[in-house]
Design a protein around this motif. Sequence first.
Motif, short mmCIF file in Angstrom:
data_model
loop_
_atom_site.label_atom_id
_atom_site.label_comp_id
_atom_site.label_asym_id
_atom_site.label_seq_id
_atom_site.Cartn_x
_atom_site.Cartn_y
_atom_site.Cartn_z
N GLY A 177 0.83 -1.19 0.00
CA GLY A 177 0.00 0.00 0.00
C GLY A 177 0.87 1.24 0.00
N ILE A 178 0.87 1.97 -1.10
CA ILE A 178 1.69 3.18 -1.23
C ILE A 178 0.81 4.39 -0.94
CG2 ILE A 178 3.26 4.47 -2.70
CD1 ILE A 178 4.14 1.62 -2.27
N SER A 179 1.24 5.23 -0.03
CA SER A 179 0.53 6.47 0.28
C SER A 179 1.47 7.66 0.08
CB SER A 179 -0.01 6.46 1.71
OG SER A 179 1.04 6.28 2.63
N ILE A 188 9.31 -16.00 -13.09
CA ILE A 188 8.21 -15.14 -12.64
C ILE A 188 8.26 -14.96 -11.13
CG2 ILE A 188 5.70 -15.03 -12.39
CD1 ILE A 188 5.51 -16.42 -15.15
N TYR A 189 8.47 -16.06 -10.41
CA TYR A 189 8.49 -15.98 -8.95
C TYR A 189 9.62 -15.06 -8.47
CZ TYR A 189 8.70 -17.16 -4.06
OH TYR A 189 8.71 -17.06 -2.69
N LEU A 190 10.79 -15.21 -9.03
CA LEU A 190 11.94 -14.42 -8.57
C LEU A 190 11.78 -12.93 -8.87
CD1 LEU A 190 14.89 -16.75 -9.63
CD2 LEU A 190 14.18 -16.23 -7.29
N TRP A 191 11.21 -12.61 -10.02
CA TRP A 191 11.23 -11.23 -10.50
C TRP A 191 9.95 -10.45 -10.22
CZ3 TRP A 191 15.26 -8.50 -12.60
CH2 TRP A 191 16.42 -9.23 -12.86
N HIS A 192 8.88 -11.10 -9.79
CA HIS A 192 7.62 -10.36 -9.73
C HIS A 192 7.65 -9.23 -8.70
CE1 HIS A 192 6.74 -13.09 -6.33
NE2 HIS A 192 5.84 -12.20 -5.95
N LEU A 193 8.29 -9.45 -7.55
CA LEU A 193 8.31 -8.38 -6.55
C LEU A 193 9.17 -7.19 -6.96
CD1 LEU A 193 8.19 -10.10 -3.05
CD2 LEU A 193 6.77 -8.23 -3.87
N PRO A 194 10.40 -7.39 -7.43
CA PRO A 194 11.17 -6.23 -7.91
C PRO A 194 10.45 -5.47 -9.01
CG PRO A 194 12.62 -8.12 -7.66
CD PRO A 194 11.23 -8.62 -7.46
N LEU A 195 9.75 -6.19 -9.89
CA LEU A 195 9.05 -5.51 -10.98
C LEU A 195 7.80 -4.79 -10.49
CD1 LEU A 195 9.50 -8.17 -13.80
CD2 LEU A 195 10.59 -5.93 -13.63
N ILE A 196 7.12 -5.33 -9.50
CA ILE A 196 5.98 -4.62 -8.91
C ILE A 196 6.46 -3.34 -8.25
CG2 ILE A 196 4.29 -4.71 -7.03
CD1 ILE A 196 3.83 -7.65 -7.71
N ILE A 197 7.59 -3.42 -7.53
CA ILE A 197 8.15 -2.22 -6.91
C ILE A 197 8.54 -1.20 -7.97
CG2 ILE A 197 10.13 -1.36 -5.58
CD1 ILE A 197 10.03 -4.02 -4.02
N ALA A 198 9.16 -1.69 -9.06
CA ALA A 198 9.53 -0.79 -10.16
C ALA A 198 8.29 -0.14 -10.77
CB ALA A 198 10.30 -1.55 -11.22
N MET A 199 7.21 -0.91 -10.90
CA MET A 199 5.97 -0.38 -11.46
C MET A 199 5.43 0.76 -10.59
SD MET A 199 2.39 -2.45 -12.11
CE MET A 199 2.22 -2.82 -10.35
N PHE A 200 5.44 0.55 -9.28
CA PHE A 200 4.97 1.63 -8.40
C PHE A 200 5.92 2.82 -8.44
CE2 PHE A 200 2.61 -1.78 -5.95
CZ PHE A 200 1.36 -1.35 -6.36
N LEU A 249 6.91 8.49 -10.27
CA LEU A 249 7.60 9.45 -11.13
C LEU A 249 6.63 10.16 -12.06
CD1 LEU A 249 10.84 7.44 -12.04
CD2 LEU A 249 10.66 9.44 -10.53
N LEU A 250 5.62 9.42 -12.53
CA LEU A 250 4.62 10.01 -13.42
C LEU A 250 3.56 10.81 -12.67
CD1 LEU A 250 4.08 7.02 -15.90
CD2 LEU A 250 5.43 9.10 -16.28
N ARG A 251 3.70 10.82 -11.35
CA ARG A 251 2.77 11.54 -10.47
C ARG A 251 1.33 11.07 -10.65
NH1 ARG A 251 5.31 15.66 -7.97
NH2 ARG A 251 7.27 16.42 -8.86
N LEU A 252 1.17 9.78 -10.84
CA LEU A 252 -0.17 9.21 -10.91
C LEU A 252 -0.81 9.24 -9.53
CD1 LEU A 252 0.43 6.08 -13.19
CD2 LEU A 252 -0.39 8.35 -13.86
N PRO A 253 -2.12 9.34 -9.47
CA PRO A 253 -2.78 9.40 -8.15
C PRO A 253 -2.67 8.07 -7.42
CG PRO A 253 -4.40 9.25 -9.93
CD PRO A 253 -3.08 9.47 -10.59
N ASP A 281 -11.49 3.22 -3.64
CA ASP A 281 -10.77 3.53 -4.88
C ASP A 281 -9.51 2.67 -5.02
OD1 ASP A 281 -12.64 5.41 -5.53
OD2 ASP A 281 -11.50 7.11 -4.74
N TRP A 282 -8.87 2.40 -3.90
CA TRP A 282 -7.67 1.56 -3.93
C TRP A 282 -8.01 0.16 -4.43
CZ3 TRP A 282 -5.88 -2.89 -1.45
CH2 TRP A 282 -4.49 -3.11 -1.50
N TRP A 283 -9.07 -0.43 -3.89
CA TRP A 283 -9.48 -1.76 -4.31
C TRP A 283 -9.88 -1.78 -5.78
CZ3 TRP A 283 -8.45 -6.15 -2.06
CH2 TRP A 283 -8.24 -6.20 -0.68
N LEU A 284 -10.60 -0.74 -6.21
CA LEU A 284 -11.04 -0.71 -7.61
C LEU A 284 -9.87 -0.57 -8.58
CD1 LEU A 284 -14.21 1.58 -7.31
CD2 LEU A 284 -14.13 -0.90 -7.66
N SER A 285 -8.77 0.00 -8.12
CA SER A 285 -7.60 0.17 -8.99
C SER A 285 -6.69 -1.05 -9.02
CB SER A 285 -6.79 1.40 -8.55
OG SER A 285 -6.22 1.19 -7.26
#
Length: 445
Positions: free
Chosen positions: A44-46, A314-326, A331-335, A343-347
């Motif tokens: 959960g990123i705030s 997939i198992y090894l890389w999914h967490l680093p890539l999820i962190i990179a995605m966030f 950086l894009l200043r998405l809400p 809203d969090w659940w819907l997203s």
Amino acid sequence: MSSTLKHGPRGLNPAAPASRDLVVDFIRVACMFAVVAVHLLMMGISVDESGIGVGNPLTSLSWFAQGTWFGQVMPLFFIVGGFASLTSWRSLRRKGGDAGDYLRNRVLRLVRPTVALYAFLAIALWIATAAGVPGDLLTVIAAGAGVQLWFLAAYLICQAMVPTMAKLHEAAPYRTIAALAAGAVVVDVLRLGLERNPWGFDSNPIGLLNMVFVWGLLQQLGFFYADGFFDRFARWQLVLAAVGCYAAMVLLTHSGPYPVDMLTNQNPPMFPLILVGLAHVLLVKAAYPALQRCVHRGWVQKVMFVVGSRAMTIYLWHLPLIIAMFGIALLLRLPFPEPAGLDWWLSRPLFYVAAWALVLLASMPLVRLELASTALAPGASRPAMWRIVTATVLAVIPPFVVMRTALDTANATWGLVLLVIAVALVTGKIPDRAWKRPLAGRVAS
């Protein structure tokens, strides 16, 4: 010795080749989808005036602890892994291979993809440090990127046990699983008893013995699955037994000393995870006819092939890539909606699809490390057993340390070095005159 003990449960012949069970492949892929979903939801990123916050929104849900009784899929993953391991071991034995060949293959299959991850993490963490990323934020990011690595340590330990445990399973299947269960109980009794000591003694190191007893027992249940043990029971018996497992868990958690949350029971592993895994495999077998119909659909098999063929990547890389995605979203200043809000659940579905797109894209070049052949060329020499055992120990140390202390720049760096040495030991990159004699005609699985 009776024929039953010679041939496994109810006279099943362990030398007979097990036909490929597509339901097992389906369960493994389903577990992968569940793991990615759970890890995504646990982030959960705030963003507010005070800065960037990271928390676990799931822990705020009143039903989360009980939900882990169904959503904690790692015990089931070890069971289906046990099925695959015993099948692979028996196939290798029929081709003339031995324990050294099996362990060498497992080290290569598991460690080569991990080397790439450690190299990426070490470089990324050093660059982030040099760029002046705040230490507290970098600590959180690094720890999150390495959460999944505990599995590599646990699975390598279990894989090293396969040849011995397969032999024990063939000789005395019920006594073997009873001994593992007794070991798990004894370790938990010691650990939980020492937690109440007045001297502040850390009992967790004692609990680490259950990496052998708990995960090893779950792997052993996969051996029973491979021998058709669960096929002997009617559907109502399987469901009733699963209900019995959950009833026992109620007693152990609500009236007993164990946490209700099965994620809390994971590292070090505790006895209730055995009941979770057993309940899950019983329910799988109860739903087996429906699952069989499902896995014969064309699109389901395509998904199973794409995900199953690169499961470790997939198992090894999914967490680093999820962190990179966030990170990209920041950086894009998405809400960023308030974690656990509507809203969090819907997203989350959108982020889940994006995470899988990133993982599958990244896996395209990386999967070669996972799919690279581990077979020895005809007439080639196999490394001496001491090299294979040393490589296994070296491969276990880095993820084991991460499991105990969390990932950071230092252990990502020296961990990479140990993993590279482990691969070099079993591939002959480090020369040694004491190699085993040429194994003409041997085929590795």
